[in-house]
Design an enzyme around this catalytic site. Structure first.
Site, mmCIF file in Angstrom:
data_model
loop_
_atom_site.group_PDB
_atom_site.id
_atom_site.type_symbol
_atom_site.label_atom_id
_atom_site.label_comp_id
_atom_site.label_asym_id
_atom_site.label_seq_id
_atom_site.Cartn_x
_atom_site.Cartn_y
_atom_site.Cartn_z
ATOM 1 N N ARG A 52 -13.258 21.568 -53.922
ATOM 2 C CA ARG A 52 -12.362 20.584 -53.277
ATOM 3 C C ARG A 52 -11.918 20.773 -51.907
ATOM 4 N NH1 ARG A 52 -10.078 16.328 -56.716
ATOM 5 N NH2 ARG A 52 -8.615 16.300 -55.059
ATOM 6 N N ASN A 53 -12.084 22.189 -51.537
ATOM 7 C CA ASN A 53 -11.358 22.669 -50.610
ATOM 8 C C ASN A 53 -12.139 23.392 -49.209
ATOM 9 O OD1 ASN A 53 -8.373 22.055 -51.198
ATOM 10 N ND2 ASN A 53 -9.148 22.886 -52.742
ATOM 11 N N GLY A 54 -13.438 23.036 -49.351
ATOM 12 C CA GLY A 54 -14.380 23.881 -48.343
ATOM 13 C C GLY A 54 -13.881 23.642 -46.821
ATOM 14 N N GLU A 60 -2.418 19.904 -52.703
ATOM 15 C CA GLU A 60 -3.808 20.194 -54.082
ATOM 16 C C GLU A 60 -3.360 20.974 -55.008
ATOM 17 O OE1 GLU A 60 -6.954 19.655 -54.351
ATOM 18 O OE2 GLU A 60 -7.296 18.284 -52.788
ATOM 19 N N LYS A 106 -3.424 59.297 -69.387
ATOM 20 C CA LYS A 106 -4.421 60.331 -69.668
ATOM 21 C C LYS A 106 -4.006 61.678 -69.318
ATOM 22 C CE LYS A 106 -9.365 61.224 -68.924
ATOM 23 N NZ LYS A 106 -10.199 61.771 -67.925
ATOM 24 N N ALA A 113 -16.326 62.071 -70.405
ATOM 25 C CA ALA A 113 -16.877 62.864 -69.630
ATOM 26 C C ALA A 113 -18.331 63.405 -69.913
ATOM 27 C CB ALA A 113 -16.212 64.283 -69.478
ATOM 28 N N LEU A 131 -11.005 23.083 -45.593
ATOM 29 C CA LEU A 131 -9.833 23.947 -45.467
ATOM 30 C C LEU A 131 -10.222 25.394 -45.400
ATOM 31 C CD1 LEU A 131 -6.651 24.739 -45.550
ATOM 32 C CD2 LEU A 131 -6.911 24.294 -48.103
ATOM 33 N N GLY A 146 -18.662 65.129 -64.845
ATOM 34 C CA GLY A 146 -19.584 64.692 -63.683
ATOM 35 C C GLY A 146 -21.104 65.663 -63.890
ATOM 36 N N ARG A 169 -19.187 17.754 -54.397
ATOM 37 C CA ARG A 169 -18.396 19.055 -54.377
ATOM 38 C C ARG A 169 -19.149 20.127 -55.126
ATOM 39 N NH1 ARG A 169 -15.103 14.925 -56.492
ATOM 40 N NH2 ARG A 169 -13.774 14.158 -54.956
HETATM 41 C C1 LIG Z 1 -15.813 13.281 -51.888
HETATM 42 C C2 LIG Z 1 -15.403 14.544 -51.162
HETATM 43 C C3 LIG Z 1 -14.197 14.690 -50.713
HETATM 44 C C4 LIG Z 1 -14.011 15.895 -50.126
HETATM 45 N N1 LIG Z 1 -12.618 16.209 -49.443
HETATM 46 C C5 LIG Z 1 -12.350 17.294 -49.027
HETATM 47 C C6 LIG Z 1 -10.853 17.385 -48.209
HETATM 48 O O1 LIG Z 1 -10.111 16.566 -48.006
HETATM 49 N N2 LIG Z 1 -10.608 18.585 -47.909
HETATM 50 C C7 LIG Z 1 -11.268 19.957 -48.175
HETATM 51 O O2 LIG Z 1 -11.108 21.062 -47.830
HETATM 52 N N3 LIG Z 1 -12.637 19.925 -48.775
HETATM 53 C C8 LIG Z 1 -13.213 18.509 -49.177
HETATM 54 N N4 LIG Z 1 -14.128 18.391 -49.903
HETATM 55 C C9 LIG Z 1 -15.027 19.711 -50.374
HETATM 56 C C10 LIG Z 1 -15.752 20.181 -48.868
HETATM 57 O O3 LIG Z 1 -16.377 18.825 -48.662
HETATM 58 C C11 LIG Z 1 -16.721 20.931 -49.563
HETATM 59 O O4 LIG Z 1 -16.228 22.114 -50.296
HETATM 60 C C12 LIG Z 1 -17.374 21.760 -48.617
HETATM 61 O O5 LIG Z 1 -17.968 20.856 -47.561
HETATM 62 C C13 LIG Z 1 -18.573 22.857 -49.011
HETATM 63 O O6 LIG Z 1 -19.343 23.101 -47.669
HETATM 64 P P1 LIG Z 1 -20.730 23.910 -47.814
HETATM 65 O O7 LIG Z 1 -21.220 24.216 -46.652
HETATM 66 O O8 LIG Z 1 -20.507 24.973 -48.953
HETATM 67 O O9 LIG Z 1 -21.549 22.972 -48.694
HETATM 68 P P2 LIG Z 1 -22.061 21.346 -48.058
HETATM 69 O O10 LIG Z 1 -21.343 20.940 -47.193
HETATM 70 O O11 LIG Z 1 -22.530 20.829 -49.320
HETATM 71 O O12 LIG Z 1 -23.505 22.068 -47.361
HETATM 72 C C14 LIG Z 1 -24.535 22.591 -47.780
HETATM 73 C C15 LIG Z 1 -25.728 22.266 -47.122
HETATM 74 O O13 LIG Z 1 -26.673 23.026 -47.531
HETATM 75 C C16 LIG Z 1 -28.000 22.564 -47.517
HETATM 76 N N5 LIG Z 1 -28.765 23.041 -48.447
HETATM 77 C C17 LIG Z 1 -28.401 23.220 -49.887
HETATM 78 N N6 LIG Z 1 -29.485 23.890 -50.285
HETATM 79 C C18 LIG Z 1 -30.394 24.294 -49.327
HETATM 80 C C19 LIG Z 1 -31.756 25.140 -49.313
HETATM 81 N N7 LIG Z 1 -32.170 25.738 -50.454
HETATM 82 N N8 LIG Z 1 -32.123 25.234 -47.903
HETATM 83 C C20 LIG Z 1 -31.773 24.730 -46.938
HETATM 84 N N9 LIG Z 1 -30.589 23.895 -46.985
HETATM 85 C C21 LIG Z 1 -30.183 24.026 -48.204
HETATM 86 C C22 LIG Z 1 -27.641 21.074 -47.981
HETATM 87 O O14 LIG Z 1 -28.514 20.250 -47.526
HETATM 88 C C23 LIG Z 1 -26.160 20.815 -47.306
HETATM 89 O O15 LIG Z 1 -26.439 20.379 -46.008
HETATM 90 C C24 LIG Z 1 -14.633 17.100 -50.314
HETATM 91 C C25 LIG Z 1 -15.829 16.952 -51.008
HETATM 92 C C26 LIG Z 1 -16.132 15.549 -51.362
HETATM 93 C C27 LIG Z 1 -17.693 15.659 -51.920
HETATM 94 C C1 LIG Z 2 -12.200 59.794 -64.033
HETATM 95 C C2 LIG Z 2 -12.205 60.894 -64.871
HETATM 96 O O1 LIG Z 2 -10.890 60.592 -65.916
HETATM 97 C C3 LIG Z 2 -13.102 61.825 -65.266
HETATM 98 O O2 LIG Z 2 -12.493 62.908 -64.890
HETATM 99 C C4 LIG Z 2 -13.858 61.395 -66.767
HETATM 100 O O3 LIG Z 2 -13.630 62.739 -67.335
HETATM 101 C C5 LIG Z 2 -15.063 60.912 -66.766
HETATM 102 O O4 LIG Z 2 -16.069 62.054 -66.512
HETATM 103 P P1 LIG Z 2 -17.588 61.641 -65.998
HETATM 104 O O5 LIG Z 2 -17.332 61.615 -64.518
HETATM 105 O O6 LIG Z 2 -18.418 62.764 -66.359
HETATM 106 O O7 LIG Z 2 -17.992 60.256 -66.681
#
Ligand SMILES: Cc1cc2nc3c(=O)[nH]c(=O)nc-3n(C[C@H](O)[C@H](O)[C@H](O)COP(=O)(O)OP(=O)(O)OC[C@H]3O[C@@H](n4cnc5c(N)ncnc54)[C@H](O)[C@@H]3O)c2cc1C
Ligand SMILES: CC(=O)[C@@H](O)[C@H](O)COP(=O)(O)O
Length: 652
Positions: A316-318, A53, A493, A580, A320, A554, A290
């Site tokens: 893209r990496n959630g 990536e 300082k 200060a 991972l 202070g 994403r």
């Molecule tokens: C097409 C695609 C390909 C990807 N490929 C990869 C990959 O190969 N490798 C990788 O590492 N990552 C990949 N990702 C990224 C990865 O999927 C996301 O970064 C990761 O899934 C995020 O996880 P999350 O739990 O934060 O969010 P999500 O998985 O989106 O989950 C969020 C959940 O929270 C719920 N939610 C949101 N708001 C609320 C609320 N107010 N109340 C209750 N529930 C709520 C939603 O319904 C959802 O179920 C890809 C993403 C996509 C879209």
């Molecule tokens: C961190 C530092 O350098 C202090 O000695 C400075 O003189 C700030 O003074 P106050 O903590 O009063 O903001």
């Protein structure tokens, strides 16, 4: 009232992984999970691909740590009774269509066309070679999500499926409840893991980046065994015979559905990369969002309420990043901060030109919260982003955008210090050399706690009672800055303070030390009493600034020596930094209105009830004061003068 311990909003991979980790640490956990099928987790390909990536910097470090956690994490899930999640550290091949100039890559091995063909026959004829990342791999995110959910359930995590969080209520800087369609829920901690939807609950810069995907059925001899990460498409073979082909990257908001153009692009790119798949059966087409952020890095750590933790924006990496996120966030719930947190805090999106804007601040009614207007709500005028970029502060030839300097001492926790520094928008942070060297309480690990590629270190000689000591400590400070990567940092300082009761500086010792340090090439910023003659002498010996005190360190007494400070400002050719004693934002603004070039504030921020919000407030006040100074205030008069013109007034 039923008060829960931890409520997690979002049941995607991030919410589930955190829930499980917390549960394994004997915490009580509830998940609000609106719809797993809408989650990015359900749409993802499941590549574990930090190098393929092309991640860099702290993001790469975070991703590599997470990758390293994967084997034991998967084993743990299996011990807990989870079914197979198709985890496969199969390595990733990344073919390219043009030979790169440089064929050395950290963590990757370059294979020319012939060698690559040994690893993966039948690649497209345009492929000229490729990278081999042996440590990377893949997992099946749908299976992983399902397994995490069932283990969490079996261990007693409360999962409220189909329940949405609609809003938070707040009181006194904390989240009080979360409102759902089926009632209000209350907890000690709230963890926002809502993926792309996180921005609907909190004003975070998380937005949906749509990705369309499809799957093909591989022939039974499964000719693809490894992930093939092409230049504009990837092919991810799964154990069950599916070949996942991904993915479009569309920054078009919440547009639903798959499109002919999306599928066409995916198929064309995939066939160019691996022509045999043109004959395979098309099985499924889908899309997901994403959770994108402006810098494509996740947002981890405390939000703008003291019991709100953010774990979102994994883009893209959630998949991972799930194991490391679960670890960092669970540690945080237990009060342990991780060194990654400063780089991933939401506060990084608040730059000095675009002052820190935690979305919510208290108004005068202590229990109420007030939203800042957005630029749109505010008729397009962004009240907080007045362009100050060409009004920088220059010290010893170095330019800074922010006119506020802060310190590192007296904070309740290292994390509050880190977040406050960021919230203040400051670029110069002063560090007591002796305290860091002695690992004094609150200073352990301080050198590592801030990102010195963004913050300019101002080593100070606090604790030195005479010129000789101060000179020695200044030299140590210069070494310290170098060790932390600031090769050209010669700032110091200068503090020479024999008096422990009032912490008033010794003018004679300060002048002697300053003379010597200037000769040694230091940019000296001396902390002195507000004595105009002394300041003049310090300027004459070559100091880079003068730093008159507002009142004792202070004490929070504010600016007590206005008359002298005005004279110093009037006569100085070097920047005047009021240092200060400043206790409140109004005093900070006042100092700047007087015409000071900058302020140094420590205690008033570190010891505030909420240091982070106070830091932000001091940052804004410093800017407001500067703007007011430049705008020119009206003169003070003894008598009133009517605001509306008196001409034309009808008189009897
Ligand atoms: C097409 C695609 C390909 C990807 N490929 C990869 C990959 O190969 N490798 C990788 O590492 N990552 C990949 N990702 C990224 C990865 O999927 C996301 O970064 C990761 O899934 C995020 O996880 P999350 O739990 O934060 O969010 P999500 O998985 O989106 O989950 C969020 C959940 O929270 C719920 N939610 C949101 N708001 C609320 C609320 N107010 N109340 C209750 N529930 C709520 C939603 O319904 C959802 O179920 C890809 C993403 C996509 C879209
Ligand atoms: C961190 C530092 O350098 C202090 O000695 C400075 O003189 C700030 O003074 P106050 O903590 O009063 O903001």
């Amino acid at each position: 009232m039923n008060i829960r311990e931890n409520i997690i909003i979002g049941g995607g991979i991030i919410g589930l992984a955190i829930a499980l980790e917390l549960k394994l640490r004997n915490k009580q956990v509830t998940i609000l999970s609106r719809n797993f099928k809408q989650a990015a987790t359900h749409a993802a390909a499941g590549m574990l691909a930090p190098r393929a990536e092309n991640l860099t910097g702290e993001m790469l470090n975070l991703a590599l740590q997470s990758l390293a956690l994967y084997p034991q994490w998967i084993e743990k899930l299996s011990h807990l009774g989870g079914e197979d999640v198709d985890y496969n550290p199969c390595g990733i091949i990344a073919p390219v269509y043009e030979t790169p100039d440089n064929t050395s890559h950290d963590g990757g091995l370059w294979l020319d066309k012939k060698n690559l063909a040994h690893y993966q026959p039948d690649l497209g004829e345009d492929v000229v070679g490729g990278w081999w990342y042996p440590e990377e791999g893949q997992v099946d995110p749908r299976r992983l999500g399902t397994v995490l959910l069932s283990i969490a359930q079996s261990l007693g995590v409360e999962i409220l499926e189909g329940v949405s969080a609609i809003a938070f209520t707040r009181s006194q800087g904390k989240i009080k409840d979360v409102i759902t369609p089926s009632g209000t829920l209350t907890a000690d901690n709230y963890i926002l893991a809502g993926g792309s939807w996180s921005g609907k609950l909190q004003p975070l810069p998380v937005r949906p980046i749509k990705g369309q995907m499809l799957s093909l059925k591989m022939p039974s001899d499964k000719p693809l065994e490894r992930v093939i990460f092409g230049e504009n498409t990837y092919l991810v073979p799964k154990k069950d015979g599916r070949l996942i082909v991904g993915a479009t990257v569309e920054d078009i908001g919440w547009v639903k559905g798959t499109t002919a153009q999306g599928v066409n692009t995916l198929l064309n790119n995939a066939i160019r990369l691996y022509p045999p798949l043109a004959q395979w059966k098309l099985e499924e087409i889908w899309y997901g969002y994403r959770p994108g952020t402006p810098d494509e890095m996740p947002i981890l750590g405390y939000g703008d309420a003291e019991n709100l933790i953010l774990a979102t924006g994994h883009h893209r990496n959630g998949i991972l990043l799930a194991p490391i996120t679960a670890k960092i966030i669970s540690n945080l719930v237990e009060g342990k901060t991780d060194s990654f947190l400063p780089s991933f805090s939401y506060l990084r999106f608040n730059s000095p030109e675009n002052p820190p804007l935690p979305p919510l601040v208290k108004n005068s009614n202590k229990n109420q919260i007030m939203n800042y207007p957005t630029p749109q709500q505010n008729n397009g005028y962004h009240a907080y982003s007045h362009d100050v970029s060409d009004d920088g502060l220059v010290i010893a030839g170095r330019k800074f955008k922010s006119r506020l300097m802060t310190g590192t001492g007296k904070y309740p926790t290292m994390e509050s210090m880190q977040q406050s520094v960021m919230a203040s928008g400051c670029e110069i942070v002063t560090v007591a050399v002796r305290r860091v060297q002695n690992n004094a309480p609150g200073h352990e690990g301080l050198a590592e706690a801030l990102d010195w590629s963004k913050i300019w270190m101002l080593p100070n000689t606090a604790g030195c009672t005479n010129a000789e000591e101060a000179i020695r400590v200044a030299r140590l400070g210069r070494e310290m800055a170098k060790l932390l990567g600031q090769e050209d940092n010669n700032f110091v300082k200068l503090e020479v303070i024999p008096d422990s009761k009032y912490l008033l500086p010794d003018p004679i010792g300060t002048l002697q030390a300053a003379e010597q340090l200037v000769k040694e090439g230091f940019a000296v910023l001396p902390y002195v009493n507000a004595d105009p003659l002394l300041c003049k002498r310090l300027e004459e010996v070559g100091c880079a600034t003068v730093m008159p005190l507002g009142s004792p360190i202070g004490s929070g007494q504010g600016i007590q020596n206005v008359a002298n400070i005005k004279i110093i400002i009037e006569q100085s050719k070097v920047p005047v930094v009021i240092d200060a004693g400043i206790g409140s934002p109004s005093e900070a603004a006042y100092g700047m209105e007087l015409g000071a070039d900058a302020l140094l504030i420590n205690s008033a921020i570190a010891l505030a009830e909420n240091p982070v919000i106070m830091a932000q407030s001091m940052g804004l006040a410093t800017q407001a004061g500067r703007l007011a100074y430049k705008a020119g205030r009206i003169p003070i008069k003894n008598y009133a003068s009517a605001s509306s013109p008196l001409t034309g007034v009808v008189t009897k």
